[in-house]
Design an enzyme around this catalytic site. Structure first.
Site, PDB file in Angstrom:
ATOM      1  N   ASP A 315      48.146  37.392  44.520  1.00  0.00           N
ATOM      2  CA  ASP A 315      46.802  37.978  44.513  1.00  0.00           C
ATOM      3  C   ASP A 315      46.783  39.092  43.475  1.00  0.00           C
ATOM      4  O   ASP A 315      47.541  39.045  42.508  1.00  0.00           O
ATOM      5  CB  ASP A 315      46.438  38.472  45.915  1.00  0.00           C
ATOM      6  CG  ASP A 315      44.937  38.393  46.187  1.00  0.00           C
ATOM      7  OD1 ASP A 315      44.167  38.987  45.404  1.00  0.00           O
ATOM      8  OD2 ASP A 315      44.530  37.744  47.160  1.00  0.00           O
ATOM      9  N   HIS A 338      46.515  37.847  40.171  1.00  0.00           N
ATOM     10  CA  HIS A 338      45.089  37.786  39.862  1.00  0.00           C
ATOM     11  C   HIS A 338      44.631  38.911  38.953  1.00  0.00           C
ATOM     12  O   HIS A 338      43.435  39.057  38.722  1.00  0.00           O
ATOM     13  CB  HIS A 338      44.270  37.803  41.157  1.00  0.00           C
ATOM     14  CG  HIS A 338      44.423  36.556  41.980  1.00  0.00           C
ATOM     15  ND1 HIS A 338      43.708  36.337  43.138  1.00  0.00           N
ATOM     16  CD2 HIS A 338      45.209  35.459  41.813  1.00  0.00           C
ATOM     17  CE1 HIS A 338      44.057  35.152  43.656  1.00  0.00           C
ATOM     18  NE2 HIS A 338      44.967  34.616  42.872  1.00  0.00           N
TER      19      HIS A 338
END
Length: 504
Positions: A315, A338
């Site tokens: 993430d 991310h």
């Protein structure tokens, strides 16, 4: 003749007395020099008494408190004013092995860690030692103040692993290891915190929790590997709430340096309601497909400095949430992951405020985004005074993004209210992308303003632009030419900008 005998007896008595006095004084000298009698192997010390062999080097030249044995066999030093006093430059060391920890990767060492902390908590500038060469299995634990003395050092050189049985987590917990309401707390060392997150990840492979620790004993390796065999069978039994590996709450003057945090069930390192924080020389690592495993999560925290850190996760490498200001991030390597994100902000119609954030001299490799701002529809508050500079990207899907329509579920309701986004500066961002160089999707009712771009040089890996830069309700200035051209950015300010915004 009788007088002579009497004199001889007196002389002999005096000689014996002299020998006795000399022996006593020699013993006193040895005591002052710190040369204490140590038991032989034939007379081992019982648990909770004295030193553990092979670990004395952690405590040499440190003042130690006298322990008292508690009912459960773990030792807690006596809290006396004499023991708390000491020279200004001295510290006191508390090794978890002295408090009953086994360090074999299988036994539950939670009580030993709690006892060592209870002792260290009473002494300013003390050091709690988790020694190298051992693997410690620790259940969820909180090292809490506010009654602890300031300046505690948590010296992590060994490895701490999370339990993989569902019984340890009950119905679900938000964190595994937590430090709360402390002042001048420091975690440092070359050790590892391993959340053994694969037991929580639906389809991720099992991770060997000991493979990175070369110096661990064969006993610890074997016992840890045997406990690892149960991971696949526990998979379906774990609670739905996944814990953060390491969390700091309500603390001031926090330092995290040198350690590795890996395979967290969810976020690896979280700061909530903290001020004056430094994170540097840290390694955070989880597979790119591990769900929701943010690297560093900031929330309601101010004066944050993160640098010289490597983050690989499933993430956001760094997630900056509401209540954060004066955040400075530099020389961070991000990927996989991310990217570095501000938000998502304003979920469930909440107010969110983030200001004065700088991210510079940072690299992104193979990430979903590079530098991103994401807000939910319906929120309020503001994101302002943000600088992204000297950013290098390599095969990043979308290096530059503002998304005010963020939605992490199937469908989200269209709403008029929005978090205001202003004063966003992008400077010297270069490298390659795979999908789209720039994506600005701002609110219809509250457009983004004050967006500036300088020296943007982004090239498609395919050699052609798969998607052109996108702008929606985005106002600002191109200070230089850009590659690719960002002609969609509107100049000046919108005519429909509300006269009054929700203040932060």
């Amino acid at each position: 003749m009788r007088m002579t005998k009497i004199n001889l007896k007196n002389d002999a008595s005096l000689l014996l007395i002299a020998i006795f006095i000399l022996s006593a004084s020699l013993g006193t000298c040895y005591g002052r020099e710190g040369k204490h009698w140590r038991p032989s192997e034939a007379h081992p010390l019982k648990k909770g008494q004295g030193h553990r062999g092979g670990h004395r080097h952690h405590r040499q030249h440190h003042h130690r408190l006298s322990p008292k044995v508690m009912g459960d066999g773990y030792t807690v030093p006596q809290e006396t004013m004499t023991s708390l006093a000491g020279s200004s430059g001295s510290t006191t060391t508390f090794n978890v092995l002295d408090y009953g920890a086994k360090g074999d990767g299988q036994a539950d060492d939670t009580k030993a860690f709690a006892a060592a902390w209870a002792a260290a908590c009473q002494v300013a500038a003390s050091t709690m030692v988790v020694p190298s060469g051992s693997v410690f299995m620790v259940n969820p634990i909180s090292f809490s103040g506010p009654n602890c003395k300031p300046g505690i050092v948590f010296q992590l050189d060994g490895k701490i692993i999370a339990p993989t049985s569902s019984q340890a987590w009950g119905s679900g917990l938000l964190q595994w290891i937590e430090f709360t309401k402390l002042t001048k707390i420091k975690i440092k060392g070359q050790g590892i915190i391993d959340g053994q997150g694969s037991v929580w990840w639906n389809d991720s492979p099992t991770v060997n929790p000991t493979e990175e620790l070369d110096s661990v004993s064969s006993t610890a390796l074997n016992s840890t590997n045997s406990s690892n065999d149960t991971i696949s069978t526990n998979l379906s039994n774990m609670p739905s709430t996944k814990p953060t590996a390491l969390r700091f709450y309500g603390s001031t003057d926090v330092t995290v340096n040198g350690i590795t945090i890996q395979n967290s069930p969810q976020t690896h390192l979280k700061f909530d309601s903290c001020t004056d924080v430094q994170v540097f020389g840290v390694t955070i690592s989880s597979p790119g497909d591990s769900p929701n495993t943010d690297g560093i999560h900031l929330q309601n925290s101010q004066n944050m400095l993160i640098y010289s850190t490597d983050i690989a996760s499933g993430d956001d490498c760094v997630s900056i949430q509401t209540g954060c200001s004066n955040v400075y991030i530099h020389n961070v390597n991000c990927g996989p992951g991310h990217g570095i994100s501000i938000g998502g902000l304003g979920k469930d119609n909440t107010k969110a405020c983030v200001s004065n954030v700088t991210v510079r001299d940072t690299t992104f490799t193979g990430t979903l985004t590079g530098v991103r701002i994401k807000t939910w529809q319906g929120g309020s508050g503001s994101v302002q005074d943000i600088m992204f500079s000297n950013i290098q990207v390599s095969e990043v899907q979308t290096p530059i993004m503002i998304d005010q329509f963020y939605c992490d579920k199937g469908t989200c309701k269209n709403e008029t209210a929005a978090v205001a986004v202003s004063g966003i500066n992008y400077m010297n961002i270069k490298g390659t992308y795979t999908v789209q160089a720039v994506h600005f999707a701002c609110s219809d009712s509250l457009p983004c303003i004050g967006v500036s771009l300088t020296t943007i040089e982004l090239k498609s890996v395919q050699g052609r632009h798969l998607y052109d830069p996108f702008c929606w309700e985005t106002y600002g200035q191109l200070k230089t030419t850009t590659e690719p051209p960002i002609s969609c950015l509107q100049k000046g300010k919108p005519s429909n900008l509300p006269s009054k915004l929700v203040s932060c």
